[in-house]
Motif scaffolding. Structure first.
Motif, PDB file in Angstrom:
ATOM      1  N   PRO A  31     -31.172 -62.930   4.858  1.00 30.03           N
ATOM      2  CA  PRO A  31     -30.059 -63.804   5.248  1.00 30.03           C
ATOM      3  C   PRO A  31     -29.084 -64.088   4.112  1.00 30.03           C
ATOM      4  O   PRO A  31     -28.087 -64.756   4.310  1.00 30.03           O
ATOM      5  N   TYR A  32     -29.358 -63.585   2.895  1.00 33.53           N
ATOM      6  CA  TYR A  32     -28.524 -63.927   1.736  1.00 33.53           C
ATOM      7  C   TYR A  32     -28.079 -62.690   0.965  1.00 33.53           C
ATOM      8  O   TYR A  32     -28.175 -62.628  -0.241  1.00 33.53           O
ATOM      9  N   VAL A  62     -34.767 -65.582  -3.051  1.00 34.28           N
ATOM     10  CA  VAL A  62     -35.146 -65.674  -1.642  1.00 34.28           C
ATOM     11  C   VAL A  62     -36.615 -65.311  -1.487  1.00 34.28           C
ATOM     12  O   VAL A  62     -37.096 -64.352  -2.101  1.00 34.28           O
ATOM     13  N   SER A  63     -37.319 -66.076  -0.681  1.00 37.47           N
ATOM     14  CA  SER A  63     -38.736 -65.800  -0.427  1.00 37.47           C
ATOM     15  C   SER A  63     -38.944 -65.414   1.034  1.00 37.47           C
ATOM     16  O   SER A  63     -38.220 -65.874   1.922  1.00 37.47           O
ATOM     17  N   LEU A  64     -39.915 -64.565   1.247  1.00 27.67           N
ATOM     18  CA  LEU A  64     -40.347 -64.183   2.596  1.00 27.67           C
ATOM     19  C   LEU A  64     -41.783 -64.640   2.761  1.00 27.67           C
ATOM     20  O   LEU A  64     -42.696 -64.105   2.118  1.00 27.67           O
ATOM     21  N   ASP A  65     -41.983 -65.667   3.598  1.00 32.85           N
ATOM     22  CA  ASP A  65     -43.330 -66.159   3.892  1.00 32.85           C
ATOM     23  C   ASP A  65     -44.032 -65.115   4.753  1.00 32.85           C
ATOM     24  O   ASP A  65     -43.589 -64.814   5.869  1.00 32.85           O
ATOM     25  N   LEU A  66     -45.131 -64.561   4.251  1.00 28.90           N
ATOM     26  CA  LEU A  66     -45.780 -63.463   4.960  1.00 28.90           C
ATOM     27  C   LEU A  66     -46.568 -63.924   6.179  1.00 28.90           C
ATOM     28  O   LEU A  66     -46.852 -63.122   7.070  1.00 28.90           O
ATOM     29  N   SER A  70     -40.799 -65.712   7.760  1.00 27.85           N
ATOM     30  CA  SER A  70     -39.536 -66.440   7.680  1.00 27.85           C
ATOM     31  C   SER A  70     -39.042 -66.468   6.235  1.00 27.85           C
ATOM     32  O   SER A  70     -39.833 -66.367   5.291  1.00 27.85           O
ATOM     33  N   TYR A  71     -37.718 -66.587   6.080  1.00 29.88           N
ATOM     34  CA  TYR A  71     -37.100 -66.604   4.766  1.00 29.88           C
ATOM     35  C   TYR A  71     -36.695 -68.018   4.384  1.00 29.88           C
ATOM     36  O   TYR A  71     -36.393 -68.844   5.236  1.00 29.88           O
TER      37      TYR A  71
END
Length: 201
Positions: A31-32, A62-66, A70-71
């Motif tokens: 998203p960024y 930016v993080s991606l929760d596995l 979700s970001y």
């Protein structure tokens, strides 16, 4: 496993592969903007973390929760008057690190003691500029990258001199550098190897 395809738009396609299955699933794109460079995401706090560029002057973490795929944006520390030319990420003692490269060719090392909490950022130390590490690469990219931080806060650095790259160990306690005698590493990015009982076969 997570794979990211980056297109010229700029646009990303993000795919997730779960071990034990035979397929990749496409999930929401970044998203960024798009992740910078070829570095893998840093796994901290149950999430993969990347530096993402939205425009030439705007960098996000930016993080991606596995677990829920979700970001979220990870808020960065207050760098003060430092003029940044780049950011890279690392991991130290199970905490997320930011290596803030400045226009003075120094690197401030920040650690996030509580993942996801901006006020938990703490500056560990500053890696000074050393002339022997060479010239920055094209586009004013940082002239060094941080490959690894040891438990005693020594730091393995990789110079980005396009003519003569080097491996360097910086001791933050004594503020000294030791340049390795490894040769012929031009065009190669050192990777930290950690033994594991898990096989990808």
């Amino acid at each position: 496993m997570v794979a990211i395809s980056v297109y010229d738009d700029p646009k990303t396609e993000v795919y997730v592969h779960t071990l034990g299955t035979n397929c990749w699933r496409r999930i929401q794109e970044f998203p960024y903007g798009v992740p910078i460079g070829d570095e893998s995401g840093k796994f901290v706090g149950g999430a993969l973390n990347w530096v993402v560029r939205e425009n030439p002057k705007k960098l996000f973490v930016v993080s991606l929760d596995l677990e829920n795929e979700s970001y979220q944006e990870i808020l960065q520390p207050d760098y003060g008057e430092v003029k940044l030319i780049g950011l890279t990420l690392g991991e130290y003692r199970d905490c997320l690190c930011i290596f803030a490269h400045s226009s003075k060719l120094i690197v401030d090392v920040w650690i996030m003691k509580e993942y996801g909490k901006k006020d938990s950022w703490n500056k560990l130390f500053t890696i000074p500029h050393i002339e022997d590490l060479g010239r920055p690469t094209v586009n004013f990219s940082p002239c060094i990258t941080v490959a690894f931080i040891y438990e005693d806060e020594q730091v393995l650095l990789v110079s980005r001199d396009i003519f003569e790259p080097k491996l360097v160990v910086y001791d933050s306690r004594s503020d000294t550098f030791k340049i390795s005698k490894f040769e012929n590493i031009k065009g190669r990015d050192p990777t930290i190897y950690i033994e594991s009982l898990i096989t990808t076969c």
